[in-house]
Scaffold this motif. Structure first.
Motif, PDB file in Angstrom:
ATOM      1  N   GLU A 136      -7.997  -3.775  -8.222  1.00 19.92           N
ATOM      2  CA  GLU A 136      -8.777  -3.243  -7.100  1.00 19.92           C
ATOM      3  C   GLU A 136      -9.586  -4.335  -6.395  1.00 19.92           C
ATOM      4  O   GLU A 136      -9.672  -4.389  -5.170  1.00 19.92           O
ATOM      5  CB  GLU A 136      -9.705  -2.151  -7.645  1.00 19.92           C
ATOM      6  N   ARG A 139      -7.393  -6.526  -4.272  1.00 14.55           N
ATOM      7  CA  ARG A 139      -6.959  -5.784  -3.082  1.00 14.55           C
ATOM      8  C   ARG A 139      -8.054  -5.799  -2.030  1.00 14.55           C
ATOM      9  O   ARG A 139      -7.803  -6.025  -0.840  1.00 14.55           O
ATOM     10  CB  ARG A 139      -6.637  -4.341  -3.481  1.00 14.55           C
ATOM     11  N   VAL A 143      -7.948  -7.426   1.771  1.00 17.26           N
ATOM     12  CA  VAL A 143      -8.214  -6.612   2.966  1.00 17.26           C
ATOM     13  C   VAL A 143      -9.342  -7.224   3.777  1.00 17.26           C
ATOM     14  O   VAL A 143      -9.262  -7.357   5.003  1.00 17.26           O
ATOM     15  CB  VAL A 143      -8.542  -5.151   2.577  1.00 17.26           C
ATOM     16  N   LEU A 193      -3.908  -5.068  11.265  1.00 16.27           N
ATOM     17  CA  LEU A 193      -4.111  -5.131   9.811  1.00 16.27           C
ATOM     18  C   LEU A 193      -2.854  -4.687   9.064  1.00 16.27           C
ATOM     19  O   LEU A 193      -2.462  -5.319   8.069  1.00 16.27           O
ATOM     20  CB  LEU A 193      -5.280  -4.231   9.399  1.00 16.27           C
ATOM     21  N   ARG A 194      -2.236  -3.600   9.533  1.00 20.44           N
ATOM     22  CA  ARG A 194      -1.016  -3.112   8.863  1.00 20.44           C
ATOM     23  C   ARG A 194       0.050  -4.192   8.880  1.00 20.44           C
ATOM     24  O   ARG A 194       0.728  -4.435   7.888  1.00 20.44           O
ATOM     25  CB  ARG A 194      -0.491  -1.857   9.566  1.00 20.44           C
ATOM     26  N   LEU A 197      -1.037  -7.063   6.483  1.00 22.46           N
ATOM     27  CA  LEU A 197      -1.072  -6.716   5.059  1.00 22.46           C
ATOM     28  C   LEU A 197       0.277  -6.218   4.557  1.00 22.46           C
ATOM     29  O   LEU A 197       0.415  -5.913   3.375  1.00 22.46           O
ATOM     30  CB  LEU A 197      -2.152  -5.656   4.809  1.00 22.46           C
ATOM     31  N   PHE A 201       1.281  -5.502   0.677  1.00 26.64           N
ATOM     32  CA  PHE A 201       1.333  -4.117   0.226  1.00 26.64           C
ATOM     33  C   PHE A 201       2.580  -3.431   0.770  1.00 26.64           C
ATOM     34  O   PHE A 201       2.556  -2.267   1.103  1.00 26.64           O
ATOM     35  CB  PHE A 201       0.083  -3.373   0.689  1.00 26.64           C
ATOM     36  N   ASP A 204       4.123   0.112  -0.113  1.00 26.98           N
ATOM     37  CA  ASP A 204       3.544   1.383   0.318  1.00 26.98           C
ATOM     38  C   ASP A 204       4.595   2.245   1.000  1.00 26.98           C
ATOM     39  O   ASP A 204       4.687   3.442   0.782  1.00 26.98           O
ATOM     40  CB  ASP A 204       2.387   1.161   1.304  1.00 26.98           C
ATOM     41  N   GLN A 207       6.832   3.742  -1.474  1.00 28.80           N
ATOM     42  CA  GLN A 207       6.177   4.866  -2.130  1.00 28.80           C
ATOM     43  C   GLN A 207       6.282   6.100  -1.265  1.00 28.80           C
ATOM     44  O   GLN A 207       6.617   7.188  -1.728  1.00 28.80           O
ATOM     45  CB  GLN A 207       4.707   4.499  -2.382  1.00 28.80           C
ATOM     46  N   ALA A 208       6.010   5.897   0.033  1.00 28.31           N
ATOM     47  CA  ALA A 208       6.061   7.026   0.962  1.00 28.31           C
ATOM     48  C   ALA A 208       7.484   7.580   1.040  1.00 28.31           C
ATOM     49  O   ALA A 208       7.699   8.796   1.046  1.00 28.31           O
ATOM     50  CB  ALA A 208       5.589   6.579   2.353  1.00 28.31           C
ATOM     51  N   ASP A 211       8.204   9.591  -2.092  1.00 27.20           N
ATOM     52  CA  ASP A 211       7.542  10.898  -2.062  1.00 27.20           C
ATOM     53  C   ASP A 211       8.353  11.866  -1.201  1.00 27.20           C
ATOM     54  O   ASP A 211       8.539  13.028  -1.559  1.00 27.20           O
ATOM     55  CB  ASP A 211       6.128  10.767  -1.473  1.00 27.20           C
TER      56      ASP A 211
END
Lengths: 215, 124
Positions: A136, A139, A143, A193-194, A197, A201, A204, A207-208, A211
Motif C-alpha cells: 500500500e 502504491r 501515485v 494519471l491513468r 500509471l 497498475f 487493473d 481484473q475488470a 470480473d
C-alpha cells in the motif's frame, strides 16, 4: 475522535477542517475584529486553529515538511497584512485558504517541489498480481509521484480537490476559477494519471475483464 | 489504475502535525510586522506644482516655436530661422517671465519626488 487540549486556545477539534470551519466562523470573525482593533495576540487564536490545515495543504503541494511550515508561516503573515481586505462575504477560513492556495501555487512555480521522476520509481515486482506486487505504501508513493509530475494547473486542482474532501465548490473558491473549469481539469488530470500509471497498475484492466467474464 | 483507487490514495489525510514552535514563530513574525511603521504614501499632491510648472514651460516653448515658424518667409528658411529664433525667443521669455523661478521649482519638485521614492523603497 475526541478533542485534544491545545496550549493556546484550550481546544483543538480532531475533525476535518471543513466541519471545524462551520463551527468556528463566528469565533474567527470575533478574533479578526480584535486584531483589527489592535489586539495582536488575538491573531494567535487564528494561528492555532488553522495551522494544521494550512501546513497540511502546503505539504500536499511540496511534500517537504520544512518547506511546508515555511510556506504556511508566510501564508499567515500575508493574512495578517491583508486582514483589512477580508470583505466578510465568505467565511474567514475560505478567504484564508484562497490566500494560502495562491501563495503555495506561486511558490511551487517559483521553486518546483523536488520530485523523483516516475520512470525512476521501482518497477512492478509481479505484473501478474492485481496491484503489480506493490504494498500500500509503495502504491501511494507512486501515485503521489505521478501527481507531482502533472502540469501545474491539473496538479493544483487535484491537490485542492482532495484536500477539500472532494468539494468542487470549495476547490473552485480556493483557486478563484469556475466550477466547470475545476471539473474539466479534474477529468483531464485523471486521464493523464491513468495513462501514467497504466504501466504500474496495468493489471487493473485484466481484473475488470475477469470480473466481467465471471458474471 | 481505477479512479476509485486514485481517490483513495489522494484523499488520504496525511495528518502532519506542525512543529511545537510553529505558532511562536508565526507570532514573532507578526509582531515584527506590527512593529514596522507603514510605508510612506507617494506624495502626489507635493509633486503636482512641479508637473504644472513643467506643463506650462513646455506649452510656452511650443508656442514660441509655432510663432517663429509662422513668421518665416520660406519653409526652409523658416525652419532654420525658427530653430535659432526659438532659442532666442525661449531665452527672452525665460528672462521676462521669471523662467529661472520655474526652473528652480522644477528642480525642487524633482528632488522631492526622488527623495520620497527613495524613502518609500527604503522602508521595505
Amino acid at each position: 475522535m475526541q478533542p485534544v487540549a491545545n496550549n493556546a486556545t484550550g481546544w483543538e477539534a480532531a475533525e476535518s477542517y471543513r466541519k471545524r470551519s462551520y463551527v468556528s466562523a463566528a469565533e474567527d470573525q470575533a478574533a479578526v475584529d480584535r486584531v483589527l482593533a489592535g489586539d495582536i495576540s488575538a491573531f494567535e487564536e487564528l494561528v492555532c486553529r488553522w495551522q494544521k490545515p494550512l501546513v497540511n495543504l502546503a505539504y500536499r503541494f511540496c511534500r517537504d515538511r520544512g518547506r511546508a511550515e515555511d510556506m504556511a508561516q508566510e501564508a499567515f503573515l500575508r493574512a495578517y497584512r491583508s486582514l483589512k481586505k477580508w470583505r466578510r462575504e465568505s467565511a474567514f477560513s475560505t478567504w484564508l485558504f484562497a490566500l494560502a492556495t495562491n501563495l503555495y501555487c506561486s511558490e511551487l512555480r517559483r521553486i518546483p517541489a523536488r520530485n523523483v521522476p516516475l520512470r525512476e520509481a521501482p518497477e512492478p515486482i509481479d505484473s501478474r498480481a492485481i496491484d503489480g506486487g506493490f504494498d500500500e505504501q509503495e502504491r501511494e508513493r507512486v501515485v503521489r509521484t505521478a501527481v507531482q509530475g502533472l502540469p501545474a494547473k491539473y496538479r493544483e486542482t487535484l491537490t485542492l480537490f482532495y484536500f477539500h474532501e472532494m468539494d468542487i465548490a470549495a476547490t473552485a473558491q480556493s483557486l478563484a476559477i469556475a466550477e466547470g473549469t475545476v471539473k474539466a481539469r479534474l477529468n483531464r488530470g485523471r486521464a493523464i494519471l491513468r495513462h501514467k500509471l497504466a504501466k504500474w497498475f496495468s493489471s487493473d484492466w485484466r481484473q475488470a475483464a475477469g470480473d466481467h467474464a465471471r458474471r | 489504475m481505477r479512479d476509485d483507487n486514485v481517490d483513495r490514495v489522494l484523499a488520504k489525510n496525511d495528518e502532519l502535525v506542525p512543529s511545537s514552535g510553529f505558532t511562536n514563530s508565526v507570532m514573532a513574525a507578526v509582531r515584527r510586522e506590527a512593529g514596522t511603521p507603514p510605508p510612506l504614501a507617494f506624495p502626489l499632491w507635493r509633486a503636482l506644482p512641479g508637473w504644472v510648472a513643467a506643463a506650462i514651460t513646455v506649452a510656452l516653448a511650443l508656442a514660441g516655436v509655432v510663432r517663429e515658424a509662422r513668421g518665416s518667409a520660406t519653409a526652409t528658411e523658416g525652419i532654420a530661422k525658427s530653430v535659432s529664433g526659438v532659442v532666442t525667443a525661449w531665452l527672452a521669455i525665460w528672462a521676462r517671465d521669471g523662467g529661472s523661478w520655474i526652473l528652480l521649482g522644477l528642480v525642487v519638485s524633482f528632488v522631492a519626488v526622488k527623495l520620497s521614492l527613495r524613502a518609500v523603497s527604503g522602508q521595505r
